[in-house]
Design a protein around this motif. Structure first.
Motif, PDB file in Angstrom:
ATOM      1  N   SER A  25      25.276  96.584 -14.407  1.00  0.00           N
ATOM      2  CA  SER A  25      25.404  98.017 -14.634  1.00  0.00           C
ATOM      3  C   SER A  25      24.788  98.419 -15.975  1.00  0.00           C
ATOM      4  N   LEU A  26      25.040  97.618 -17.013  1.00  0.00           N
ATOM      5  CA  LEU A  26      24.451  97.919 -18.328  1.00  0.00           C
ATOM      6  C   LEU A  26      22.929  97.856 -18.288  1.00  0.00           C
ATOM      7  N   ALA A  27      22.410  96.955 -17.446  1.00  0.00           N
ATOM      8  CA  ALA A  27      20.955  96.828 -17.329  1.00  0.00           C
ATOM      9  C   ALA A  27      20.355  97.831 -16.352  1.00  0.00           C
ATOM     10  N   GLY A  28      21.213  98.615 -15.678  1.00  0.00           N
ATOM     11  CA  GLY A  28      20.721  99.608 -14.737  1.00  0.00           C
ATOM     12  C   GLY A  28      20.168  99.020 -13.455  1.00  0.00           C
ATOM     13  N   LEU A  29      20.723  97.888 -13.025  1.00  0.00           N
ATOM     14  CA  LEU A  29      20.167  97.168 -11.879  1.00  0.00           C
ATOM     15  C   LEU A  29      21.023  97.244 -10.620  1.00  0.00           C
ATOM     16  N   THR A  30      22.142  97.956 -10.650  1.00  0.00           N
ATOM     17  CA  THR A  30      22.967  98.030  -9.450  1.00  0.00           C
ATOM     18  C   THR A  30      22.293  98.940  -8.415  1.00  0.00           C
ATOM     19  N   PRO A  31      22.539  98.694  -7.116  1.00  0.00           N
ATOM     20  CA  PRO A  31      21.962  99.563  -6.079  1.00  0.00           C
ATOM     21  C   PRO A  31      22.332 101.025  -6.274  1.00  0.00           C
ATOM     22  N   ALA A  32      23.560 101.283  -6.751  1.00  0.00           N
ATOM     23  CA  ALA A  32      23.986 102.668  -6.962  1.00  0.00           C
ATOM     24  C   ALA A  32      23.149 103.340  -8.041  1.00  0.00           C
ATOM     25  N   GLN A  33      22.787 102.590  -9.098  1.00  0.00           N
ATOM     26  CA  GLN A  33      21.981 103.163 -10.177  1.00  0.00           C
ATOM     27  C   GLN A  33      20.529 103.346  -9.764  1.00  0.00           C
ATOM     28  N   ARG A  34      20.045 102.484  -8.897  1.00  0.00           N
ATOM     29  CA  ARG A  34      18.646 102.561  -8.477  1.00  0.00           C
ATOM     30  C   ARG A  34      18.432 103.563  -7.342  1.00  0.00           C
ATOM     31  N   ALA A  35      19.513 104.031  -6.754  1.00  0.00           N
ATOM     32  CA  ALA A  35      19.385 104.989  -5.655  1.00  0.00           C
ATOM     33  C   ALA A  35      18.883 106.335  -6.182  1.00  0.00           C
ATOM     34  N   ARG A  92      23.922 126.330   1.794  1.00  0.00           N
ATOM     35  CA  ARG A  92      24.831 125.464   1.040  1.00  0.00           C
ATOM     36  C   ARG A  92      24.101 124.209   0.574  1.00  0.00           C
ATOM     37  N   GLU A  93      24.366 123.804  -0.645  1.00  0.00           N
ATOM     38  CA  GLU A  93      23.786 122.583  -1.179  1.00  0.00           C
ATOM     39  C   GLU A  93      24.661 121.388  -0.823  1.00  0.00           C
ATOM     40  N   VAL A  94      24.018 120.301  -0.397  1.00  0.00           N
ATOM     41  CA  VAL A  94      24.723 119.055  -0.078  1.00  0.00           C
ATOM     42  C   VAL A  94      24.021 117.906  -0.790  1.00  0.00           C
ATOM     43  N   GLY A  95      24.795 116.916  -1.191  1.00  0.00           N
ATOM     44  CA  GLY A  95      24.223 115.761  -1.868  1.00  0.00           C
ATOM     45  C   GLY A  95      23.536 114.818  -0.882  1.00  0.00           C
ATOM     46  N   VAL A  96      22.386 114.306  -1.289  1.00  0.00           N
ATOM     47  CA  VAL A  96      21.634 113.341  -0.478  1.00  0.00           C
ATOM     48  C   VAL A  96      21.298 112.145  -1.359  1.00  0.00           C
ATOM     49  N   ARG A  97      21.584 110.948  -0.870  1.00  0.00           N
ATOM     50  CA  ARG A  97      21.311 109.719  -1.624  1.00  0.00           C
ATOM     51  C   ARG A  97      20.560 108.751  -0.720  1.00  0.00           C
ATOM     52  N   ASP A 111      30.204 114.028  -3.233  1.00  0.00           N
ATOM     53  CA  ASP A 111      30.063 114.048  -4.685  1.00  0.00           C
ATOM     54  C   ASP A 111      28.825 113.233  -5.032  1.00  0.00           C
ATOM     55  N   LEU A 112      27.769 113.924  -5.406  1.00  0.00           N
ATOM     56  CA  LEU A 112      26.477 113.267  -5.583  1.00  0.00           C
ATOM     57  C   LEU A 112      26.505 112.185  -6.650  1.00  0.00           C
ATOM     58  N   TRP A 113      27.349 112.344  -7.672  1.00  0.00           N
ATOM     59  CA  TRP A 113      27.309 111.407  -8.796  1.00  0.00           C
ATOM     60  C   TRP A 113      28.490 110.447  -8.825  1.00  0.00           C
ATOM     61  N   ALA A 114      29.334 110.478  -7.810  1.00  0.00           N
ATOM     62  CA  ALA A 114      30.444 109.530  -7.749  1.00  0.00           C
ATOM     63  C   ALA A 114      29.904 108.114  -7.554  1.00  0.00           C
ATOM     64  N   GLY A 115      30.442 107.170  -8.327  1.00  0.00           N
ATOM     65  CA  GLY A 115      30.013 105.779  -8.205  1.00  0.00           C
ATOM     66  C   GLY A 115      28.588 105.527  -8.636  1.00  0.00           C
ATOM     67  N   ARG A 117      27.369 104.430 -11.310  1.00  0.00           N
ATOM     68  CA  ARG A 117      27.131 103.272 -12.168  1.00  0.00           C
ATOM     69  C   ARG A 117      27.343 101.949 -11.447  1.00  0.00           C
ATOM     70  N   GLY A 118      27.827 102.023 -10.205  1.00  0.00           N
ATOM     71  CA  GLY A 118      27.990 100.802  -9.421  1.00  0.00           C
ATOM     72  C   GLY A 118      29.056  99.869  -9.959  1.00  0.00           C
ATOM     73  N   LEU A 119      30.171 100.430 -10.429  1.00  0.00           N
ATOM     74  CA  LEU A 119      31.230  99.621 -11.040  1.00  0.00           C
ATOM     75  C   LEU A 119      32.405  99.364 -10.104  1.00  0.00           C
ATOM     76  N   GLY A 120      32.270  99.694  -8.834  1.00  0.00           N
ATOM     77  CA  GLY A 120      33.379  99.525  -7.901  1.00  0.00           C
ATOM     78  C   GLY A 120      33.855  98.091  -7.787  1.00  0.00           C
ATOM     79  N   TRP A 121      32.942  97.154  -7.506  1.00  0.00           N
ATOM     80  CA  TRP A 121      33.325  95.749  -7.346  1.00  0.00           C
ATOM     81  C   TRP A 121      33.768  95.108  -8.659  1.00  0.00           C
ATOM     82  N   PRO A 122      33.076  95.345  -9.787  1.00  0.00           N
ATOM     83  CA  PRO A 122      33.585  94.776 -11.056  1.00  0.00           C
ATOM     84  C   PRO A 122      34.986  95.281 -11.408  1.00  0.00           C
ATOM     85  N   ASN A 123      35.225  96.575 -11.204  1.00  0.00           N
ATOM     86  CA  ASN A 123      36.563  97.106 -11.495  1.00  0.00           C
ATOM     87  C   ASN A 123      37.614  96.496 -10.573  1.00  0.00           C
ATOM     88  N   PHE A 124      37.251  96.287  -9.318  1.00  0.00           N
ATOM     89  CA  PHE A 124      38.191  95.669  -8.383  1.00  0.00           C
ATOM     90  C   PHE A 124      38.475  94.225  -8.797  1.00  0.00           C
TER      91      PHE A 124
END
Length: 286
Positions: A25-35, A92-97, A111-115, A117-124
Motif C-alpha cells: 500500500s505504501l508503494a502504491g502497488l495494491t490492485p485497489a490503488q492501481r484501479a 445522476r452520477e455513479v462511481g465506476v472502477r 462509494d468511489l473512494w472506499a477501500g 488504499r487496499g488495506l482490507g486484508w492487512p487490517n483483517f
C-alpha cells in the motif's frame, strides 16, 4: 506444539501478511490503488418489470470517459458489474472502477473512494493477530482477560460510532423534513425466492417507487422499507419525503423513519453499555 509456539506461529504468519500488505500500500502497488476510478453519468433509465428480480438493480445506461485515452464508453448494468443501482434518474452520477487499461471490466461502486488504499486484508490480518492474543490471554491468564480484550475495543469503537451516528440521523431527518413531500407511485414489486439449507423456501418482495422532485427530476428507486403490505402495493399512490441534495435518501413514512432511527440509536447505546460492562466485569474478576 505448545500454546506459546502456536501463538508465535499464528502472529508470525498473519504479521507477515499485514507487513506485506501495508508495504504494498505504501508503494502504491495494491490492485485497489492501481484501479482507475471515474464518475459516470446515467443517460437513460428503464422501469423494472413487475415481478422480476431485484438482484440486477434498476436498468440504466451509463456513460463515462477513460482519463488515460479520453475515449467515451456507454455501458449498461445488465450483468454482474459490481454494486446494484437501486436509485436512478437521468443525470445522476455513479462511481465506476476498473483495472488500468481495461475499461470494459468496469464495476459500479456506491462509494468511489472506499477501500482506495487496499488495506482490507492487512487490517483483517491485524485483527486476527489481536484475536489470537486475546485467546492466549484468556487461556493462559484466565477468562476475565477475554472480557477485557473483547470489551475494550468494542467500547472504544462505540464511543466513536455513537455521536457520529447521532449526527447522521439528525442530518437525515432534517433533510427529509426540509421541504414539502411529493406524490409517488409504486410501479413494480420485485420478487425473489431462495431456499435455505433446511429446504425451506423464503420469498422477499421489494417495491419500486417513482416520484418527481420539486426540481422536475424523475426518480425510480427501490423502497425496501416504509410500505405496509408490500406484496400488494403495486399501483399504490404514496407520499414521498426526500432529501433535496440526494433524492436517493427518501422515505414514504416519516414517522416510521423517526422510530427506526430512534431504535438504531437505542441499540447503539445498549451495545456501548455491553462493552463497558464486559470491561468492568473482567477487571473486577481479575
Amino acid at each position: 506444539m505448545g500454546l506459546e509456539e502456536c501463538l508465535a506461529l499464528w502472529c508470525g504468519a498473519f504479521g507477515t501478511v499485514a507487513l506485506v500488505g501495508y508495504g504494498r500500500s505504501l508503494a502504491g502497488l495494491t490492485p485497489a490503488q492501481r484501479a482507475v476510478r471515474v464518475m459516470g453519468r446515467i443517460e437513460r433509465v428503464r422501469e423494472p418489470r413487475h415481478g422480476s428480480s431485484q438482484r440486477d438493480g434498476i436498468p440504466v445506461v451509463v456513460s463515462f470517459q477513460d482519463p488515460s485515452t479520453g475515449q467515451e464508453f456507454t455501458v449498461t448494468n445488465d450483468a454482474d458489474h459490481g454494486e446494484r443501482i437501486t436509485a436512478a434518474w437521468t443525470g445522476r452520477e455513479v462511481g465506476v472502477r476498473y483495472p488500468r487499461g481495461r475499461p470494459h471490466a468496469y464495476q459500479f461502486v456506491g462509494d468511489l473512494w472506499a477501500g482506495r488504499r487496499g488495506l482490507g486484508w492487512p487490517n483483517f490480518a491485524v485483527f486476527l493477530i489481536y484475536a489470537g492474543l486475546v485467546v492466549f490471554a484468556a487461556i493462559d491468564w484466565g477468562w476475565p482477560w477475554a472480557l477485557i480484550g473483547f470489551g475494550g475495543p468494542w467500547t472504544v469503537s462505540g464511543l466513536f460510532y455513537l455521536p457520529q451516528n447521532a449526527r447522521v440521523v439528525n442530518r437525515r431527518i432534517d433533510a427529509l423534513t426540509s421541504q414539502p413531500p411529493v406524490p409517488g407511485r409504486v410501479i413494480a414489486v420485485l420478487t425473489d425466492t431462495s431456499t435455505d439449507a433446511d429446504g425451506d423456501t423464503m420469498t422477499s418482495n421489494t417495491p419500486v417507487v417513482t416520484f418527481t422532485t420539486h426540481e422536475g427530476t424523475s426518480v425510480i428507486t427501490y423502497c425496501p422499507d416504509g410500505l405496509p403490505d408490500p406484496v400488494k402495493s403495486h399501483g399504490r399512490d404514496v407520499t414521498i419525503h426526500y432529501s433535496p441534495d440526494d433524492p436517493a435518501v427518501f422515505t414514504p413514512d416519516l414517522a416510521a423513519e423517526s422510530r427506526s432511527r430512534s431504535l438504531d440509536t437505542a441499540f447503539s447505546v445498549i451495545a456501548l453499555l455491553l462493552g463497558v460492562a464486559a470491561v468492568v466485569v473482567g477487571v473486577l474478576l481479575l
